[in-house]
Enzyme design. Structure first.
Site, PDB file in Angstrom:
ATOM      1  N   CYS A 108      -1.164  37.159  29.609  1.00  0.00           N
ATOM      2  CA  CYS A 108      -1.709  35.946  28.882  1.00  0.00           C
ATOM      3  C   CYS A 108      -3.354  35.913  29.096  1.00  0.00           C
ATOM      4  O   CYS A 108      -4.172  36.905  28.553  1.00  0.00           O
ATOM      5  CB  CYS A 108      -1.111  34.844  29.649  1.00  0.00           C
ATOM      6  SG  CYS A 108      -1.365  33.145  28.847  1.00  0.00           S
ATOM      7  N   GLY A 109      -3.846  34.986  29.788  1.00  0.00           N
ATOM      8  CA  GLY A 109      -5.315  34.854  29.826  1.00  0.00           C
ATOM      9  C   GLY A 109      -5.991  35.991  30.239  1.00  0.00           C
ATOM     10  O   GLY A 109      -7.179  36.199  29.966  1.00  0.00           O
TER      11      GLY A 109
END
Length: 211
Positions: free
Chosen positions: A108-109
């Protein structure tokens, strides 16, 4: 012994790490001759962090304490705070990991943080979509290497989307070679489908491992 460093930062997405750290820490499904795993949380300061789910975690060590060798593993979870410049130090360390043949696993991030450092420009990878990386990483130049799958393993780099945590966990466990192959498949099938037959097959695979 293999040391798995888990980078922790405020707003860490608890669920993305849940499967992989619980299995590596407990060893409950490890094969009989599996290598030992040391799991350590690491951060940019000694201050406790607060996860997205409200849990408080105190780091075991600092970035400077990380010992990098070919068997080391670095887990980079998703979080809403990756844009803070103070996390650049761990991405520099991730670059060192990759250069030395050690393993980096980002979800993800955290994939944006890798993209900002150019670490996804020339290697197969995934994220929450090419548009996501374009939006949050203006310098991203890895479009030709983007693979639209929940999780992608490219030797010592394993990346995943926010929806790919289970497959990401499977690929990390496979990379570490701590489960029998049949155990890993049944484990993944059970947790991805919830079907009881896979749970019983998982338990049976552990029995055969003891023979």
């Amino acid at each position: 012994m293999v040391t798995v460093y888990v980078y922790i930062l405020d707003t860490l997405a608890d669920w993305e790490l849940g499967h992989v750290i619980s299995e590596l820490k407990s060893g409950r499904f490890f094969k009989k001759d599996a290598q030992r795993i040391a799991l350590k949380t690491v951060s940019c300061s000694n201050e406790p962090i607060h996860t997205m789910g409200g849990m408080t975690i105190v780091p075991d060590c600092l970035i400077d304490d990380i010992v990098v060798n070919e068997t080391s593993v670095l887990l980079l979870p998703g979080a809403d705070t990756w844009s803070d410049p103070k996390h650049g130090t761990i991405i520099e360390k991730a670059s060192e990991f990759l250069s030395l043949g050690a393993t980096v696993c980002a979800i993800c991030g955290a994939t944006v943080a890798l993209a900002n450092y150019g670490l996804l420009d020339n290697r197969p990878h995934t994220s929450n979509g090419i548009g996501y990386l374009d939006m949050f990483s203006p310098c991203y130049e890895g479009k030709n290497h983007y693979i639209d799958k929940p999780s992608v393993a490219d030797n010592n780099l394993i990346t995943a989307s926010s929806a790919g945590a289970l497959l990401w966990s499977k690929q990390i466990i496979k990379h570490l070679n701590v489960f029998q192959s049949s155990t890993l498949e049944y484990w993944y099938e059970y947790f991805s489908t919830g079907e009881p037959k896979h749970f019983f097959a998982l338990m049976q695979s552990l029995s055969s491992n003891d023979e």
